[in-house]
Design a protein around this motif. Structure first.
Motif, PDB file in Angstrom:
ATOM      1  N   ALA A   1      -1.858   8.521  20.998  1.00 10.87           N
ATOM      2  CA  ALA A   1      -2.440   7.316  21.578  1.00 10.87           C
ATOM      3  C   ALA A   1      -3.112   6.525  20.461  1.00 10.87           C
ATOM      4  CB  ALA A   1      -3.457   7.679  22.657  1.00 10.87           C
ATOM      5  N   ALA A   2      -2.510   5.429  20.071  1.00  8.78           N
ATOM      6  CA  ALA A   2      -3.058   4.596  18.993  1.00  8.78           C
ATOM      7  C   ALA A   2      -2.742   3.143  19.285  1.00  8.78           C
ATOM      8  CB  ALA A   2      -2.464   5.012  17.651  1.00  8.78           C
ATOM      9  N   SER A   3      -3.596   2.262  18.796  1.00 14.49           N
ATOM     10  CA  SER A   3      -3.408   0.829  19.026  1.00 14.49           C
ATOM     11  C   SER A   3      -2.291   0.287  18.141  1.00 14.49           C
ATOM     12  CB  SER A   3      -4.704   0.086  18.720  1.00 14.49           C
ATOM     13  OG  SER A   3      -4.912   0.021  17.313  1.00 14.49           O
ATOM     14  N   PRO A   4      -1.732  -0.866  18.492  1.00  7.63           N
ATOM     15  CA  PRO A   4      -0.698  -1.483  17.649  1.00  7.63           C
ATOM     16  C   PRO A   4      -1.175  -1.739  16.219  1.00  7.63           C
ATOM     17  CG  PRO A   4      -0.732  -2.512  19.815  1.00  7.63           C
ATOM     18  CD  PRO A   4      -1.918  -1.599  19.759  1.00  7.63           C
ATOM     19  N   VAL A   5      -2.462  -2.052  16.054  1.00  7.64           N
ATOM     20  CA  VAL A   5      -2.995  -2.288  14.703  1.00  7.64           C
ATOM     21  C   VAL A   5      -2.848  -1.037  13.848  1.00  7.64           C
ATOM     22  CG1 VAL A   5      -5.108  -2.710  13.387  1.00  7.64           C
ATOM     23  CG2 VAL A   5      -4.610  -4.093  15.393  1.00  7.64           C
ATOM     24  N   ILE A   6      -3.159   0.119  14.406  1.00 12.54           N
ATOM     25  CA  ILE A   6      -3.064   1.371  13.664  1.00 12.54           C
ATOM     26  C   ILE A   6      -1.613   1.686  13.342  1.00 12.54           C
ATOM     27  CG2 ILE A   6      -3.504   3.847  13.737  1.00 12.54           C
ATOM     28  CD1 ILE A   6      -6.001   2.070  13.419  1.00 12.54           C
ATOM     29  N   HIS A   7      -0.711   1.462  14.309  1.00 11.99           N
ATOM     30  CA  HIS A   7       0.708   1.722  14.064  1.00 11.99           C
ATOM     31  C   HIS A   7       1.251   0.811  12.965  1.00 11.99           C
ATOM     32  CE1 HIS A   7       1.593   4.729  17.048  1.00 11.99           C
ATOM     33  NE2 HIS A   7       1.105   3.999  18.024  1.00 11.99           N
ATOM     34  N   PHE A   8       0.904  -0.464  13.012  1.00  7.21           N
ATOM     35  CA  PHE A   8       1.414  -1.389  12.002  1.00  7.21           C
ATOM     36  C   PHE A   8       0.795  -1.086  10.645  1.00  7.21           C
ATOM     37  CE2 PHE A   8       2.290  -5.569  10.048  1.00  7.21           C
ATOM     38  CZ  PHE A   8       3.638  -5.663  10.382  1.00  7.21           C
ATOM     39  N   HIS A   9      -0.468  -0.710  10.652  1.00  7.36           N
ATOM     40  CA  HIS A   9      -1.145  -0.277   9.426  1.00  7.36           C
ATOM     41  C   HIS A   9      -0.394   0.912   8.816  1.00  7.36           C
ATOM     42  CE1 HIS A   9      -4.316   1.475   6.888  1.00  7.36           C
ATOM     43  NE2 HIS A   9      -4.240   2.579   7.618  1.00  7.36           N
ATOM     44  N   GLY A  10      -0.064   1.902   9.638  1.00  9.95           N
ATOM     45  CA  GLY A  10       0.685   3.057   9.148  1.00  9.95           C
ATOM     46  C   GLY A  10       2.061   2.679   8.654  1.00  9.95           C
ATOM     47  N   LEU A  11       2.751   1.788   9.385  1.00 14.45           N
ATOM     48  CA  LEU A  11       4.086   1.353   8.973  1.00 14.45           C
ATOM     49  C   LEU A  11       4.056   0.713   7.596  1.00 14.45           C
ATOM     50  CD1 LEU A  11       7.084   0.755   9.585  1.00 14.45           C
ATOM     51  CD2 LEU A  11       6.325  -1.378  10.676  1.00 14.45           C
ATOM     52  N   LEU A  12       3.071  -0.124   7.355  1.00 12.81           N
ATOM     53  CA  LEU A  12       2.962  -0.798   6.055  1.00 12.81           C
ATOM     54  C   LEU A  12       2.705   0.195   4.930  1.00 12.81           C
ATOM     55  CD1 LEU A  12       0.863  -3.933   7.045  1.00 12.81           C
ATOM     56  CD2 LEU A  12       3.182  -3.947   6.102  1.00 12.81           C
ATOM     57  N   PHE A  13       1.819   1.155   5.171  1.00 12.90           N
ATOM     58  CA  PHE A  13       1.483   2.109   4.122  1.00 12.90           C
ATOM     59  C   PHE A  13       2.662   3.035   3.814  1.00 12.90           C
ATOM     60  CE2 PHE A  13      -2.612   0.415   4.463  1.00 12.90           C
ATOM     61  CZ  PHE A  13      -3.436   0.943   3.474  1.00 12.90           C
ATOM     62  N   PHE A  14       3.399   3.446   4.834  1.00 10.92           N
ATOM     63  CA  PHE A  14       4.563   4.287   4.578  1.00 10.92           C
ATOM     64  C   PHE A  14       5.697   3.477   3.946  1.00 10.92           C
ATOM     65  CE2 PHE A  14       2.612   7.014   7.945  1.00 10.92           C
ATOM     66  CZ  PHE A  14       2.402   8.118   7.125  1.00 10.92           C
ATOM     67  N   THR A  15       5.806   2.208   4.310  1.00 14.60           N
ATOM     68  CA  THR A  15       6.788   1.333   3.663  1.00 14.60           C
ATOM     69  C   THR A  15       6.470   1.197   2.176  1.00 14.60           C
ATOM     70  OG1 THR A  15       7.159   0.086   5.701  1.00 14.60           O
ATOM     71  CG2 THR A  15       7.791  -0.988   3.639  1.00 14.60           C
ATOM     72  N   TRP A  16       5.185   1.040   1.863  1.00 11.77           N
ATOM     73  CA  TRP A  16       4.776   0.971   0.462  1.00 11.77           C
ATOM     74  C   TRP A  16       5.168   2.239  -0.293  1.00 11.77           C
ATOM     75  CZ3 TRP A  16       3.163  -1.071  -3.944  1.00 11.77           C
ATOM     76  CH2 TRP A  16       2.546  -0.224  -4.870  1.00 11.77           C
ATOM     77  N   THR A  17       4.967   3.386   0.335  1.00 13.19           N
ATOM     78  CA  THR A  17       5.298   4.657  -0.309  1.00 13.19           C
ATOM     79  C   THR A  17       6.775   4.728  -0.658  1.00 13.19           C
ATOM     80  OG1 THR A  17       3.526   5.771   0.908  1.00 13.19           O
ATOM     81  CG2 THR A  17       5.235   7.165  -0.029  1.00 13.19           C
ATOM     82  N   LEU A  18       7.635   4.328   0.290  1.00 12.25           N
ATOM     83  CA  LEU A  18       9.080   4.343   0.044  1.00 12.25           C
ATOM     84  C   LEU A  18       9.471   3.281  -0.986  1.00 12.25           C
ATOM     85  CD1 LEU A  18      10.358   4.833   3.701  1.00 12.25           C
ATOM     86  CD2 LEU A  18      10.146   6.554   1.891  1.00 12.25           C
ATOM     87  N   TYR A  19       8.828   2.130  -0.910  1.00  9.03           N
ATOM     88  CA  TYR A  19       9.083   1.063  -1.881  1.00  9.03           C
ATOM     89  C   TYR A  19       8.713   1.523  -3.295  1.00  9.03           C
ATOM     90  CZ  TYR A  19       8.120  -3.225  -4.514  1.00  9.03           C
ATOM     91  OH  TYR A  19       8.081  -4.188  -5.490  1.00  9.03           O
ATOM     92  N   PHE A  20       7.591   2.217  -3.413  1.00 13.98           N
ATOM     93  CA  PHE A  20       7.151   2.717  -4.717  1.00 13.98           C
ATOM     94  C   PHE A  20       8.166   3.704  -5.291  1.00 13.98           C
ATOM     95  CE2 PHE A  20       4.183   5.697  -7.104  1.00 13.98           C
ATOM     96  CZ  PHE A  20       4.075   4.868  -8.208  1.00 13.98           C
ATOM     97  N   VAL A  21       8.698   4.573  -4.445  1.00 10.15           N
ATOM     98  CA  VAL A  21       9.733   5.515  -4.901  1.00 10.15           C
ATOM     99  C   VAL A  21      10.964   4.748  -5.364  1.00 10.15           C
ATOM    100  CG1 VAL A  21      11.333   7.329  -4.167  1.00 10.15           C
ATOM    101  CG2 VAL A  21       8.937   7.438  -3.467  1.00 10.15           C
ATOM    102  N   PHE A  22      11.391   3.767  -4.581  1.00  9.02           N
ATOM    103  CA  PHE A  22      12.599   3.007  -4.920  1.00  9.02           C
ATOM    104  C   PHE A  22      12.416   2.238  -6.227  1.00  9.02           C
ATOM    105  CE2 PHE A  22      15.431  -0.767  -4.342  1.00  9.02           C
ATOM    106  CZ  PHE A  22      16.640  -0.071  -4.385  1.00  9.02           C
ATOM    107  N   GLN A  23      11.261   1.619  -6.392  1.00 12.07           N
ATOM    108  CA  GLN A  23      11.005   0.862  -7.613  1.00 12.07           C
ATOM    109  C   GLN A  23      10.963   1.763  -8.850  1.00 12.07           C
ATOM    110  OE1 GLN A  23      11.772  -2.239  -7.595  1.00 12.07           O
ATOM    111  NE2 GLN A  23       9.813  -3.262  -7.979  1.00 12.07           N
ATOM    112  N   THR A  24      10.362   2.933  -8.720  1.00 14.15           N
ATOM    113  CA  THR A  24      10.327   3.839  -9.873  1.00 14.15           C
ATOM    114  C   THR A  24      11.717   4.384 -10.175  1.00 14.15           C
ATOM    115  OG1 THR A  24       9.665   5.642  -8.396  1.00 14.15           O
ATOM    116  CG2 THR A  24       7.923   4.527  -9.609  1.00 14.15           C
ATOM    117  N   TRP A  25      12.532   4.557  -9.114  1.00 16.08           N
ATOM    118  CA  TRP A  25      13.924   4.986  -9.336  1.00 16.08           C
ATOM    119  C   TRP A  25      14.701   3.919 -10.097  1.00 16.08           C
ATOM    120  CZ3 TRP A  25      18.466   2.778  -7.257  1.00 16.08           C
ATOM    121  CH2 TRP A  25      19.642   3.464  -7.584  1.00 16.08           C
TER     122      TRP A  25
END
Length: 256
Positions: A51-75
């Motif tokens: 049970a989480a608000s849309p703000v928390i879900h979108f916050h999590g989506l952005l942070f996990f997107t950053w993590t994957l983006y960081f991996v891709f950029q370093t690759w």
């Protein structure tokens, strides 16, 4: 033809084993982030019990997107695709900007949630942890962008930025395995110091690598790690000051 030959030389140089180090570190950051949030986010989400608000879900989506983006950029950088790496840099700026905005909004949401539980004081005190964390990330990211023409500084700053937001993921394991059962609400600010210290061990690995390969530890790692730990430690006394409660409490009052 000369440009093509130069590009191939850059790829050959950047694809050396030493250049793979930052890719491995990015993968370690991604693994820490995803595994850290597995017990309190991913598994409950998979079982539809979160049970989480849309703000928390979108916050999590952005942070996990950053993590994957960081991996891709370093690759891209590790494989010598420097032109592609640079072309995608604007996407990183957009993601980091959105992370900063929604990191702040998630902090405000946490304060309002704590207030609804009758723990407004604790919520305002704890708000310094996510707010200072996202501010530190944003500052380091801006420095990294300002140093794109200095790759030795740029890549170390980006690694520092990535590590600086891992304490939240590591803290979830502290909560699951070490925290005693208690009423819902924000934890005490001092308990956030230990996860930050654990996260900083990734930077210690980078320092050891620098010492062995470069012959010295780069100042970015020394100054950055000290600054990151200092922010986490200083959160504790500052969170109890009247000035902080006036500032964050004012934000909470506007949000309610």
């Amino acid at each position: 033809m000369t440009t093509l030959i130069d590009d191939r030389r850059v790829r050959a140089r950047d694809a050396s084993p030493a250049r793979q180090f930052y890719l491995h570190m990015a993968l370690a950051c991604a693994a820490t982030a995803f595994l850290g949030f597995a017990p309190t986010y991913w598994l409950p989400l998979a079982h539809r019990t979160l049970a989480a608000s849309p703000v928390i879900h979108f916050h999590g989506l952005l942070f996990f997107t950053w993590t994957l983006y960081f991996v891709f950029q370093t690759w891209l950088a590790a494989s010598g695709r420097v032109a592609n790496h640079r072309a995608l840099g604007i996407a990183g700026v957009s993601i980091a900007t959105a992370m900063t905005i929604f990191g702040f909004l998630a902090s405000v949401h946490s304060m309002t949630h704590s207030a609804a539980l009758g723990q407004a004081y604790a919520g305002v005190s704890f708000a310094i942890v996510p707010m200072s964390g996202i501010a530190f990330f944003a500052a380091v990211f801006i420095l990294a962008i300002a140093n794109t023409r200095r790759p030795e500084v740029h890549k170390r700053l980006l690694l520092l930025a990535a590590v600086s937001i891992l304490d939240a993921a590591i803290a979830r394991w502290f909560i699951v395995f070490l925290a005693p059962p208690g009423p819902p609400g924000p934890p005490p600010v001092p308990v956030t110091i230990a996860p930050a210290v654990v996260a900083s061990l990734l930077l210690v690995v980078a320092m050891v690598r620098d010492k062995r390969v470069e012959g010295r530890v780069h100042p970015v790692y020394i100054c950055g790690t000290l600054a990151m730990i200092a922010v986490k430690v200083l959160n504790w006394p500052i969170s109890e000051t009247a000035a902080w409660h006036w500032f964050a409490g004012g934000i909470l009052a506007m949000a309610q």
